[in-house]
Design an enzyme around this catalytic site. Sequence first.
Site, mmCIF file in Angstrom:
data_model
loop_
_atom_site.group_PDB
_atom_site.id
_atom_site.type_symbol
_atom_site.label_atom_id
_atom_site.label_comp_id
_atom_site.label_asym_id
_atom_site.label_seq_id
_atom_site.Cartn_x
_atom_site.Cartn_y
_atom_site.Cartn_z
ATOM 1 N N SER A 26 -13.287 25.058 -35.733
ATOM 2 C CA SER A 26 -12.441 23.864 -35.627
ATOM 3 C C SER A 26 -12.846 22.935 -36.758
ATOM 4 O O SER A 26 -13.958 23.060 -37.292
ATOM 5 C CB SER A 26 -12.722 23.179 -34.281
ATOM 6 O OG SER A 26 -12.172 21.872 -34.253
ATOM 7 N N TYR A 72 -18.724 19.870 -27.973
ATOM 8 C CA TYR A 72 -17.702 20.737 -28.564
ATOM 9 C C TYR A 72 -17.945 20.875 -30.073
ATOM 10 O O TYR A 72 -17.913 21.985 -30.620
ATOM 11 C CB TYR A 72 -16.314 20.135 -28.295
ATOM 12 C CG TYR A 72 -15.150 20.929 -28.843
ATOM 13 C CD1 TYR A 72 -14.677 22.063 -28.184
ATOM 14 C CD2 TYR A 72 -14.500 20.547 -30.020
ATOM 15 C CE1 TYR A 72 -13.594 22.786 -28.682
ATOM 16 C CE2 TYR A 72 -13.424 21.259 -30.519
ATOM 17 C CZ TYR A 72 -12.977 22.374 -29.846
ATOM 18 O OH TYR A 72 -11.905 23.090 -30.340
HETATM 19 N N1 LIG Z 1 -5.471 23.280 -29.988
HETATM 20 C C1 LIG Z 1 -6.203 22.669 -30.882
HETATM 21 O O1 LIG Z 1 -5.875 21.554 -31.316
HETATM 22 C C2 LIG Z 1 -7.445 23.326 -31.434
HETATM 23 C C3 LIG Z 1 -8.041 22.757 -32.570
HETATM 24 C C4 LIG Z 1 -9.182 23.354 -33.103
HETATM 25 C C5 LIG Z 1 -9.698 24.493 -32.519
HETATM 26 N N2 LIG Z 1 -9.099 25.015 -31.404
HETATM 27 C C6 LIG Z 1 -9.709 26.216 -30.839
HETATM 28 O O2 LIG Z 1 -8.733 27.237 -30.799
HETATM 29 C C7 LIG Z 1 -9.056 28.175 -29.773
HETATM 30 C C8 LIG Z 1 -7.828 28.436 -28.944
HETATM 31 O O3 LIG Z 1 -7.448 27.236 -28.333
HETATM 32 P P1 LIG Z 1 -5.955 26.890 -27.866
HETATM 33 O O4 LIG Z 1 -5.662 25.538 -28.399
HETATM 34 O O5 LIG Z 1 -5.036 28.012 -28.139
HETATM 35 O O6 LIG Z 1 -6.273 26.684 -26.308
HETATM 36 P P2 LIG Z 1 -5.648 27.270 -24.978
HETATM 37 O O7 LIG Z 1 -6.361 26.544 -23.891
HETATM 38 O O8 LIG Z 1 -4.158 27.199 -25.055
HETATM 39 O O9 LIG Z 1 -6.099 28.794 -25.025
HETATM 40 C C9 LIG Z 1 -7.439 29.195 -24.849
HETATM 41 C C10 LIG Z 1 -7.440 30.526 -24.129
HETATM 42 O O10 LIG Z 1 -8.808 30.945 -23.964
HETATM 43 C C11 LIG Z 1 -8.949 31.454 -22.662
HETATM 44 N N3 LIG Z 1 -10.331 31.356 -22.207
HETATM 45 C C12 LIG Z 1 -11.033 30.234 -21.885
HETATM 46 N N4 LIG Z 1 -12.273 30.570 -21.464
HETATM 47 C C13 LIG Z 1 -12.365 31.927 -21.515
HETATM 48 C C14 LIG Z 1 -13.379 32.864 -21.204
HETATM 49 N N5 LIG Z 1 -14.568 32.472 -20.721
HETATM 50 N N6 LIG Z 1 -13.132 34.188 -21.379
HETATM 51 C C15 LIG Z 1 -11.922 34.597 -21.846
HETATM 52 N N7 LIG Z 1 -10.918 33.757 -22.154
HETATM 53 C C16 LIG Z 1 -11.128 32.441 -21.986
HETATM 54 C C17 LIG Z 1 -8.015 30.606 -21.796
HETATM 55 O O11 LIG Z 1 -7.701 31.242 -20.569
HETATM 56 C C18 LIG Z 1 -6.817 30.437 -22.729
HETATM 57 O O12 LIG Z 1 -5.871 31.463 -22.556
HETATM 58 C C19 LIG Z 1 -10.236 27.570 -29.011
HETATM 59 O O13 LIG Z 1 -11.431 28.185 -29.466
HETATM 60 C C20 LIG Z 1 -10.202 26.104 -29.424
HETATM 61 O O14 LIG Z 1 -11.467 25.505 -29.325
HETATM 62 C C21 LIG Z 1 -7.982 24.466 -30.865
#
Ligand SMILES: NC(=O)c1ccc[n+]([C@@H]2O[C@H](COP(=O)([O-])OP(=O)(O)OC[C@H]3O[C@@H](n4cnc5c(N)ncnc54)[C@H](O)[C@@H]3O)[C@@H](O)[C@H]2O)c1
Length: 253
Positions: A144, A157
């Site tokens: 991130s 985080y």
């Molecule tokens: N959305 C943002 O703005 C953003 C920004 C920077 C980084 N991220 C990172 O991107 C990645 C994806 O996030 P997203 O925004 O698509 O979120 P999201 O919540 O839509 O998806 C995350 C997925 O991970 C799964 N998950 C959570 N814990 C788990 C576990 N222990 N085992 C298996 N699966 C698990 C959830 O069920 C979900 O389907 C994450 O690592 C997040 O930190 C997101």
Amino acid sequence: MSMSFSGQVALVTGGAAGIGRATALAFAAEGLKVVVADLDAAGGEGTVELIRNNGGEALFVSCNVTREADVRQLMGRTVEAYGRLDYAFNNAGIEIEQGRLAEGSEAEFDAIMGVNVKGVWLCMKYQLPLMLAQGGGAIVNTASVAGLGAAPKMSIYSASKHAVIGLSKSAAIEYAKKKIRVNAVCPAVIDTDMFRRAYEADPRKAEFAAAMHPVGRIGKVEEIASAVLYLCSDGAAFTTGQALAVDGGATAI
Ligand SMILES: NC(=O)c1ccc[n+]([C@@H]2O[C@H](COP(=O)([O-])OP(=O)(O)OC[C@H]3O[C@@H](n4cnc5c(N)ncnc54)[C@H](O)[C@@H]3O)[C@@H](O)[C@H]2O)c1
């Protein structure tokens, strides 16, 4: 850009939603067989159904990335179903806004570090031997922009995402001569359920989020998926150990 991925195999953790689902769909659209892993079976099966409806091949495997037995089984199922693993997108992650550092709890620390750091480490631990045995591969881990700098009120985080970059860079050096590349992708704010949970309750926060990015908007999941596919492609054959910010210019300021 043609990426010549056809017939290869990709694994996406956190593939039930958001960035993971979009990347699973993008891999499938390039002709890869895709293993979708997630805690959320309904969402994961939903991603597989979307891929199959588009004529692609995919399989859902239920997996909690914080559990070694689950992760070991995930790699076993991948090889059993498709015979190999060419690309892994270790993307499952959680975000908890815990207030200022002194306001966070031990339970929050363990939960965030468990999924975001141990989960990525365990996945790589079981992916690297497969890639070594078959003579190469590429791994992309989701960090991130919070892994590149401060994230006020989200210090745990932020620490977890700095750790993802440390794991990625170290593995990249260790396996560089073995034709395995390891990179991290660093999204800024992307329009996903995670974003909506964190920001949409308060419209001022949503406006603030858009304004954080010099391009004037938050990002789309497809814009992270295309970066992940690039990092996996032969076009990135000389790119390893990098933390690629995909952030509408946010970290350039
Ligand atoms: N959305 C943002 O703005 C953003 C920004 C920077 C980084 N991220 C990172 O991107 C990645 C994806 O996030 P997203 O925004 O698509 O979120 P999201 O919540 O839509 O998806 C995350 C997925 O991970 C799964 N998950 C959570 N814990 C788990 C576990 N222990 N085992 C298996 N699966 C698990 C959830 O069920 C979900 O389907 C994450 O690592 C997040 O930190 C997101």
